[in-house]
Design an enzyme around this catalytic site. Structure first.
Site, mmCIF file in Angstrom:
data_model
loop_
_atom_site.group_PDB
_atom_site.id
_atom_site.type_symbol
_atom_site.label_atom_id
_atom_site.label_comp_id
_atom_site.label_asym_id
_atom_site.label_seq_id
_atom_site.Cartn_x
_atom_site.Cartn_y
_atom_site.Cartn_z
ATOM 1 N N HIS A 83 -13.160 -41.438 58.432
ATOM 2 C CA HIS A 83 -13.620 -40.285 57.649
ATOM 3 C C HIS A 83 -13.389 -38.987 58.395
ATOM 4 O O HIS A 83 -13.196 -38.969 59.614
ATOM 5 C CB HIS A 83 -15.118 -40.417 57.332
ATOM 6 C CG HIS A 83 -15.988 -40.346 58.553
ATOM 7 N ND1 HIS A 83 -16.105 -41.379 59.445
ATOM 8 C CD2 HIS A 83 -16.754 -39.341 59.043
ATOM 9 C CE1 HIS A 83 -16.912 -41.033 60.428
ATOM 10 N NE2 HIS A 83 -17.321 -39.791 60.212
ATOM 11 N N ASP A 120 -15.686 -35.506 58.774
ATOM 12 C CA ASP A 120 -17.110 -35.246 58.559
ATOM 13 C C ASP A 120 -17.350 -34.394 57.305
ATOM 14 O O ASP A 120 -16.766 -33.317 57.138
ATOM 15 C CB ASP A 120 -17.725 -34.527 59.776
ATOM 16 C CG ASP A 120 -17.918 -35.477 60.952
ATOM 17 O OD1 ASP A 120 -18.033 -36.700 60.737
ATOM 18 O OD2 ASP A 120 -17.955 -34.975 62.099
ATOM 19 N N HIS A 131 -11.910 -39.767 61.979
ATOM 20 C CA HIS A 131 -12.380 -40.566 63.103
ATOM 21 C C HIS A 131 -13.131 -41.799 62.607
ATOM 22 O O HIS A 131 -13.502 -41.894 61.429
ATOM 23 C CB HIS A 131 -13.235 -39.733 64.065
ATOM 24 C CG HIS A 131 -14.397 -39.046 63.419
ATOM 25 N ND1 HIS A 131 -14.252 -37.889 62.685
ATOM 26 C CD2 HIS A 131 -15.714 -39.344 63.392
ATOM 27 C CE1 HIS A 131 -15.436 -37.508 62.234
ATOM 28 N NE2 HIS A 131 -16.346 -38.370 62.644
ATOM 29 N N ARG A 143 -24.819 -34.657 67.528
ATOM 30 C CA ARG A 143 -23.716 -33.875 66.963
ATOM 31 C C ARG A 143 -24.167 -32.503 66.501
ATOM 32 O O ARG A 143 -25.208 -32.364 65.872
ATOM 33 C CB ARG A 143 -23.128 -34.645 65.782
ATOM 34 C CG ARG A 143 -21.839 -34.044 65.253
ATOM 35 C CD ARG A 143 -21.306 -34.861 64.097
ATOM 36 N NE ARG A 143 -21.937 -34.472 62.855
ATOM 37 C CZ ARG A 143 -21.843 -35.150 61.699
ATOM 38 N NH1 ARG A 143 -21.144 -36.270 61.663
ATOM 39 N NH2 ARG A 143 -22.430 -34.725 60.617
HETATM 40 FE FE LIG Z 1 -18.279 -38.585 61.718
#
Ligand SMILES: [Fe+2]
Length: 301
Positions: free
Chosen positions: A101, A103, A257, A272
């Site tokens: 995917h 993000d 990723h 994150r």
């Molecule tokens: Fe991600």
């Protein structure tokens, strides 16, 4: 190893098409403008940058460093770690991103950059793999590039969770049902986006794609599969073996990723920060649009 002008940065490519390790820098909000600009140049070139030994960074330090590259952007459905702008991805609470995917592509202006810091890493396993969606586009035959240049796709966070996560636990399902889809988004993106800084054409696909518009579902599924195969071809990827204290920054407009879910019940915690992006623009100048957005869980009163 290349040095960037006026800085102590050393940049060592990790794989041929994507990814570089950056040495000689301590990440903080105190970096000077040449250092920030050197990191951004390296990011645009290599798409993913790896920094070892950034143990000095705490949550606040990660946030303040990230602000040097843009405005912080909160996840549209999953709450932040208490009192921070950080999304904690904890494997014991259902956060295993084991599907390719980019993000948050279910919103229109999805993040330009993600900054991920490792906190707990399994003794073995739990690597992340990134793929370059610009070189994936370039490597397509011209006839296929001409076709995808014209296509648009519908992205949503209401995707087929079980189909993507075949070994999901009950905690994983709960996370998906209670948090991730508390508001459902449906957004139309061009399949090919022009990168706003490099001008490169990049493929916008991954796990949030529901279908390519104006094709039958069968044609759409087959074409997505062909394109994803190009994106995730091993030659087009880089794999990172995490250590505690690593920080990884990626250009979310030019990559996909996958967090490898091979570590069983060992704990893996990463944190994150994402930075606000702009609305994608197609090769013929049209902008992505969120078509529907609705709450699935009534507000608590
Ligand atoms: Fe991600």
């Amino acid at each position: 190893m290349s040095n960037f002008t006026n800085t102590s940065l050393q940049v060592q490519p990790v794989a041929a098409r994507i990814g570089a390790e950056v040495r000689g820098i301590k990440l903080s909000a105190d970096l000077n403008t040449s250092e920030v600009s050197a990191i951004r140049q390296a990011l645009l070139k290599y798409k993913v940058l790896f920094f070892r030994n950034q143990h000095h960074l705490d949550d606040h330090g990660q946030e303040e460093f990230s602000r040097l590259f843009g405005n912080l952007y909160n996840h549209p459905t999953v709450p932040n770690k208490n009192g921070t702008n950080i999304l904690e991805l904890d494997s014991t609470h259902g956060s295993r991103a084991d599907a390719w995917h980019t993000d948050l592509t279910f919103v229109d202006a999805y993040p330009q950059v993600s900054v991920l810091r490792s906190v707990v890493i399994p003794e073995v396993g739990g690597d992340t793999v990134w793929a370059n969606t610009a070189t994936a586009y370039e490597s397509l035959p011209k006839a296929l590039r001409n076709l995808v240049d014209q296509l648009w796709a519908l992205h949503t966070n209401d995707y087929d969770y079980a189909a993507y996560h075949t070994n999901a636990s009950s905690e994983d399902y709960q996370y998906y049902n209670d948090l991730f889809t508390s508001t459902i988004y449906e957004t139309k993106h061009p399949v090919v986006r022009v990168h706003p800084e490099t001008g490169e054409r990049t493929l916008v696909l991954g796990q949030f794609v529901k279908r390519i518009l104006d094709l039958s579902l069968s044609d759409s599924n087959q074409l997505i599969s062909i394109l994803q195969d190009h994106i995730t071809k091993l030659e087009n990827t880089v794999r990172w073996r995490w250590k505690v204290g690593d920080v990884v920054i990626w250009d979310n407009r030019a990559t996909q990723h996958y967090a490898v879910n091979d570590y069983g019940d060992q704990t893996r915690v990463v944190r994150r920060v994402t930075l606000a992006g702009d609305i994608p623009i197609s090769v013929d100048g049209k902008r992505s649009v969120t078509q529907r957005k609705f709450k699935t869980i009534p507000e608590k009163v």
